[in-house]
Motif scaffolding. Structure first.
Motif, PDB file in Angstrom:
ATOM      1  N   PHE A   1     -61.307 -41.151  30.266  1.00  7.09           N
ATOM      2  CA  PHE A   1     -62.582 -41.387  29.693  1.00  7.09           C
ATOM      3  C   PHE A   1     -63.462 -40.526  30.906  1.00  7.09           C
ATOM      4  CE2 PHE A   1     -60.625 -45.217  28.140  1.00  7.09           C
ATOM      5  CZ  PHE A   1     -60.634 -45.074  26.795  1.00  7.09           C
TER       6      PHE A   1
ATOM      7  N   ALA B   1     -57.839 -43.772  32.835  1.00  3.63           N
ATOM      8  CA  ALA B   1     -57.607 -45.227  32.501  1.00  3.63           C
ATOM      9  C   ALA B   1     -56.095 -45.678  32.195  1.00  3.63           C
ATOM     10  CB  ALA B   1     -58.319 -45.518  30.858  1.00  3.63           C
TER      11      ALA B   1
ATOM     12  N   ASN C   1     -58.693 -56.804  35.354  1.00  6.54           N
ATOM     13  CA  ASN C   1     -59.617 -56.153  34.493  1.00  6.54           C
ATOM     14  C   ASN C   1     -59.637 -54.816  34.735  1.00  6.54           C
ATOM     15  OD1 ASN C   1     -61.013 -57.264  32.526  1.00  6.54           O
ATOM     16  ND2 ASN C   1     -62.139 -58.512  33.605  1.00  6.54           N
ATOM     17  N   GLY C   2     -59.539 -53.791  33.747  1.00 10.71           N
ATOM     18  CA  GLY C   2     -59.862 -52.374  33.967  1.00 10.71           C
ATOM     19  C   GLY C   2     -58.390 -51.968  34.479  1.00 10.71           C
ATOM     20  N   SER C   3     -57.079 -52.423  34.329  1.00 14.44           N
ATOM     21  CA  SER C   3     -56.062 -51.732  34.609  1.00 14.44           C
ATOM     22  C   SER C   3     -55.440 -51.014  33.684  1.00 14.44           C
ATOM     23  CB  SER C   3     -55.120 -52.707  35.194  1.00 14.44           C
ATOM     24  OG  SER C   3     -54.734 -53.678  34.114  1.00 14.44           O
ATOM     25  N   GLY C   4     -56.253 -50.742  32.295  1.00  7.93           N
ATOM     26  CA  GLY C   4     -55.657 -50.025  31.308  1.00  7.93           C
ATOM     27  C   GLY C   4     -54.783 -50.479  30.130  1.00  7.93           C
ATOM     28  N   LYS C   5     -54.717 -51.879  30.041  1.00  4.73           N
ATOM     29  CA  LYS C   5     -53.965 -52.575  29.181  1.00  4.73           C
ATOM     30  C   LYS C   5     -54.477 -52.244  27.672  1.00  4.73           C
ATOM     31  CE  LYS C   5     -54.905 -56.612  30.836  1.00  4.73           C
ATOM     32  NZ  LYS C   5     -55.815 -56.280  31.956  1.00  4.73           N
ATOM     33  N   SER C   6     -55.712 -52.383  27.581  1.00  7.13           N
ATOM     34  CA  SER C   6     -56.530 -52.188  26.247  1.00  7.13           C
ATOM     35  C   SER C   6     -56.403 -50.811  25.803  1.00  7.13           C
ATOM     36  CB  SER C   6     -57.817 -52.721  26.005  1.00  7.13           C
ATOM     37  OG  SER C   6     -57.676 -54.117  26.299  1.00  7.13           O
ATOM     38  N   THR C   7     -56.612 -49.861  26.969  1.00 10.12           N
ATOM     39  CA  THR C   7     -56.598 -48.602  26.318  1.00 10.12           C
ATOM     40  C   THR C   7     -55.247 -48.192  26.010  1.00 10.12           C
ATOM     41  OG1 THR C   7     -58.242 -48.026  28.104  1.00 10.12           O
ATOM     42  CG2 THR C   7     -57.154 -46.255  27.321  1.00 10.12           C
TER      43      THR C   7
ATOM     44  N   TYR D   1     -57.668 -45.567  19.593  1.00 13.70           N
ATOM     45  CA  TYR D   1     -58.117 -44.268  20.152  1.00 13.70           C
ATOM     46  C   TYR D   1     -57.014 -43.328  20.193  1.00 13.70           C
ATOM     47  CZ  TYR D   1     -60.879 -47.369  23.671  1.00 13.70           C
ATOM     48  OH  TYR D   1     -61.909 -48.369  24.097  1.00 13.70           O
TER      49      TYR D   1
HETATM   50  P1  ADP Z   1     -58.051 -53.593  30.653  1.00 17.54           P
HETATM   51  O1  ADP Z   1     -57.775 -53.889  29.038  1.00 17.54           O
HETATM   52  O2  ADP Z   1     -56.657 -53.759  31.275  1.00 17.54           O
HETATM   53  O3  ADP Z   1     -59.073 -54.426  31.151  1.00 17.54           O
HETATM   54  P2  ADP Z   1     -58.945 -51.263  29.734  1.00 17.54           P
HETATM   55  O4  ADP Z   1     -58.109 -50.290  29.212  1.00 17.54           O
HETATM   56  O5  ADP Z   1     -60.463 -51.632  29.007  1.00 17.54           O
HETATM   57  O6  ADP Z   1     -58.481 -52.206  30.885  1.00 17.54           O
HETATM   58  O7  ADP Z   1     -59.952 -50.166  30.787  1.00 17.54           O
HETATM   59  C1  ADP Z   1     -59.400 -49.209  31.621  1.00 17.54           C
HETATM   60  C2  ADP Z   1     -60.464 -48.310  32.455  1.00 17.54           C
HETATM   61  O8  ADP Z   1     -60.983 -47.320  31.063  1.00 17.54           O
HETATM   62  C3  ADP Z   1     -61.589 -48.896  32.938  1.00 17.54           C
HETATM   63  O9  ADP Z   1     -61.885 -48.389  33.900  1.00 17.54           O
HETATM   64  C4  ADP Z   1     -62.514 -48.920  31.649  1.00 17.54           C
HETATM   65  O10 ADP Z   1     -63.949 -49.142  32.117  1.00 17.54           O
HETATM   66  C5  ADP Z   1     -62.335 -47.698  30.890  1.00 17.54           C
HETATM   67  N1  ADP Z   1     -62.752 -47.556  29.684  1.00 17.54           N
HETATM   68  C6  ADP Z   1     -61.981 -48.347  28.568  1.00 17.54           C
HETATM   69  N2  ADP Z   1     -62.440 -48.102  27.400  1.00 17.54           N
HETATM   70  C7  ADP Z   1     -63.175 -47.101  27.599  1.00 17.54           C
HETATM   71  C8  ADP Z   1     -64.142 -46.528  26.696  1.00 17.54           C
HETATM   72  N3  ADP Z   1     -64.104 -46.451  25.600  1.00 17.54           N
HETATM   73  N4  ADP Z   1     -65.061 -45.508  27.366  1.00 17.54           N
HETATM   74  C9  ADP Z   1     -65.122 -45.394  28.687  1.00 17.54           C
HETATM   75  N5  ADP Z   1     -64.445 -46.157  29.532  1.00 17.54           N
HETATM   76  C10 ADP Z   1     -63.437 -46.804  28.965  1.00 17.54           C
END
Ligand code: ADP
Ligand code: MG
Length: 248
Positions: A15, A20, A40-46, A55
């Motif tokens: 992003f 991510a 938190n923020g390690s990229g799991k949801s992405t 996405y």
């Molecule tokens: P997790 O699910 O492990 O907590 P995320 O996948 O949500 O982590 O986030 C991984 C990184 O990507 C973080 O730095 C987050 O801020 C960034 N990020 C996630 N989604 C978005 C988005 N839609 N736009 C910008 N940055 C994003």
């Protein structure tokens, strides 16, 4: 027959300047609950949002049962046998329970251009009965139900069609103990049917208790995949942060 359900291969997503997900690869087997953990923020949801069509993929691929999949939205993902339950409310206000359960799949009930609402309600009530959520009525507006019941409706929506793989992203955080137990029951059912779950949770005790396999991510990168029976919470914490963790 191969044991592998899903191959994640060299997946990356940025992003802007945030990387991510960085070149992540691992496999999910058939009939397993595969936890995905990391700070938190390690990229799991992405990562999982790329699998479920939320996405787009920058590079790399997902191979489901030997075939590359790249759904462009959640309905396409469902058609490939992939579904997701998210942390936030995933149901839509202003619709009935049945309309929420079959959202994006209304075509099943359309004949000669007319939607057969009665048939849709009948099938939804049948599902509610099968899942033993009989206090919920298909014909009612979703807004009549509280957060907990709406999560139960989402569980039906994500699992009734026996998807090959279900992503559960931090769902338990939002649930009461009762709701959690319900979710665990469905996870067991999915596993027993030979399908797979990608289970994202912050609760390491829950992860150890409910998963078969655990993949650890850190700063968007893949760290390791371990068997739940081979590790302790401390091992997991160490892998998540990349150093010895003392105290709490
Ligand atoms: P997790 O699910 O492990 O907590 P995320 O996948 O949500 O982590 O986030 C991984 C990184 O990507 C973080 O730095 C987050 O801020 C960034 N990020 C996630 N989604 C978005 C988005 N839609 N736009 C910008 N940055 C994003
Ligand atoms: Mg997340």
């Amino acid at each position: 027959m191969s044991e592998i359900r899903l191959q994640v291969q060299h997946l990356s997503k940025s992003f802007g300047i945030t990387k991510a997900v960085r070149d992540v690869s691992f496999n999910v087997n058939k009939g397993e609950v595969h936890a995905l953990i990391g700070e938190n923020g390690s990229g799991k949801s992405t990562l999982t949002n790329m699998l479920t069509g939320i996405y787009t993929i920058d590079s790399g691929k997902f191979i489901l049962d030997g075939k590359e999949v790249h759904p462009k939205n959640q309905v396409e993902a469902n058609e490939e046998g992939i579904s997701i339950i998210v942390q936030e409310l995933g149901t839509l206000s202003g619709l009935t329970v049945a309309e929420n359960i079959f959202l994006g799949h209304e075509n099943r009930f359309v004949k000669y251009g007319i939607k057969n609402t009665r048939e849709m309600n009948r099938q939804a009530n049948e599902l509610l009965k099968k899942y033993e959520f009989s206090h919920i009525r298909a014909e009612e507006q979703i807004d009549e139900y509280n957060f907990e019941d709406r999560k139960l409706i989402e569980i039906i929506k994500a699992t009734y069609f026996s998807p090959k793989i279900v992503v559960i992203d931090e769902t338990t955080t939002a649930l009461s103990q009762e709701g959690r137990e319900e979710l665990y029951k469905q996870m067991d059912r999915i596993r027993a049917s030979g399908n797979s779950v990608i289970f994202i949770s912050h609760d390491l005790a829950e992860v150890l208790d409910k998963s078969d396999t655990i993949t650890i991510m850190r700063d968007g990168s893949y760290i390791d995949t371990v068997k739940s029976s081979d590790v302790t919470e401390d091992d997991l914490k160490r892998l998540m942060v990349g150093r010895e963790v003392t105290g709490d």
